[in-house]
Design an enzyme around this catalytic site. Structure first.
Site, mmCIF file in Angstrom:
data_model
loop_
_atom_site.group_PDB
_atom_site.id
_atom_site.type_symbol
_atom_site.label_atom_id
_atom_site.label_comp_id
_atom_site.label_asym_id
_atom_site.label_seq_id
_atom_site.Cartn_x
_atom_site.Cartn_y
_atom_site.Cartn_z
ATOM 1 N N CYS A 82 -20.407 10.044 -9.470
ATOM 2 C CA CYS A 82 -19.802 8.750 -9.147
ATOM 3 C C CYS A 82 -20.831 7.633 -9.327
ATOM 4 C CB CYS A 82 -19.181 8.777 -7.759
ATOM 5 S SG CYS A 82 -18.018 7.409 -7.464
ATOM 6 N N HIS A 193 -15.425 12.906 -8.307
ATOM 7 C CA HIS A 193 -16.135 13.669 -7.282
ATOM 8 C C HIS A 193 -15.747 15.142 -7.394
ATOM 9 C CE1 HIS A 193 -17.948 10.497 -4.761
ATOM 10 N NE2 HIS A 193 -16.941 9.752 -5.188
ATOM 11 N N GLU A 195 -16.899 17.614 -5.799
ATOM 12 C CA GLU A 195 -16.889 18.216 -4.452
ATOM 13 C C GLU A 195 -15.606 17.914 -3.689
ATOM 14 O OE1 GLU A 195 -18.432 14.062 -3.623
ATOM 15 O OE2 GLU A 195 -18.455 15.506 -5.270
#
Length: 212
Positions: A82, A193, A195
């Site tokens: 990001c 992202h 994650e």
């Protein structure tokens, strides 16, 4: 097993990345210590917030030269996520004109500068499918298994590489092509992202660490 470090400079989702790595079988260390960073095999540079603040925090923590030594001299691998991807580029026009790490030549510009849609919602917060840039470097083509899958995006600015061949993938947000994965040699960045992107994001992280 690879020694993985997540850069702690006060500007990122550190624990969520660490937990995601645990899910794919990797231990990691959250650190801002020079000796730990340089001893790592793989670095993750997270980022949430504003470009200028991120660069100030890296400088405050004496990490800019450490990162340069890691990727330029030692030629080890780094993943920016990001805002962590955006600061890999040369400069940003977010709230002024600010220098980035310049690991990949390019600029960070407002999404609104690339759209004709006056009603477009900013920030761009959504799950989007990514697709390959057909003009990307032939030696760096994105594995097809990452394509046409949805990843989680939240951002207001775009990271545009000066040479488009270093942009491996895009997603589409209304009429805007959003650079989603960039790569130059041992440096990789993703605007989304991983994650927070479910199994697709975990698979991406796993392959980036294990195979890239």
């Amino acid at each position: 097993m690879k020694k993985i470090s997540i850069i702690d400079y006060g500007c990122g989702n550190l624990l969520s990345i660490k937990r995601a790595l645990e899910k794919i079988g990797h231990k990691s260390e959250i650190t801002n210590k020079k000796e730990n960073i340089l001893a790592s095999d793989f670095l993750i540079l997270p980022g949430v917030g504003a470009f200028e603040n991120a660069m100030k925090l890296l400088k405050k923590n004496d990490l800019i030269e450490v990162l340069k030594e890691f990727v330029t001299n030692k030629k080890k691998r780094l993943l920016g996520i990001c805002l962590g991807m955006q600061i890999l580029l040369t400069k940003s026009y977010e709230m002024g004109n600010h220098k980035g790490l310049n690991f990949i030549k390019g600029e960070v510009v407002q999404i609104k500068k690339r759209t004709k849609n006056k009603m477009i919602k900013i920030p761009h917060i959504s799950w989007n499918k990514i697709f390959s840039n057909e003009n990307s470097n032939k030696n760096e083509k994105l594995n097809f298994k990452y394509l046409d899958l949805k990843y989680y995006f939240v951002h207001s600015f775009l990271a545009e590489t000066k040479d488009s061949k270093y942009t491996l993938a895009y997603c589409r947000y209304h009429d805007v092509l959003v650079p989603s994965i960039v790569r130059y040699e041992n440096i990789l960045g993703c605007q989304f992202h991983p994650e927070k992107s479910g199994q697709s994001g975990l698979n991406f992280l796993k392959d980036v660490i294990n195979k890239w």
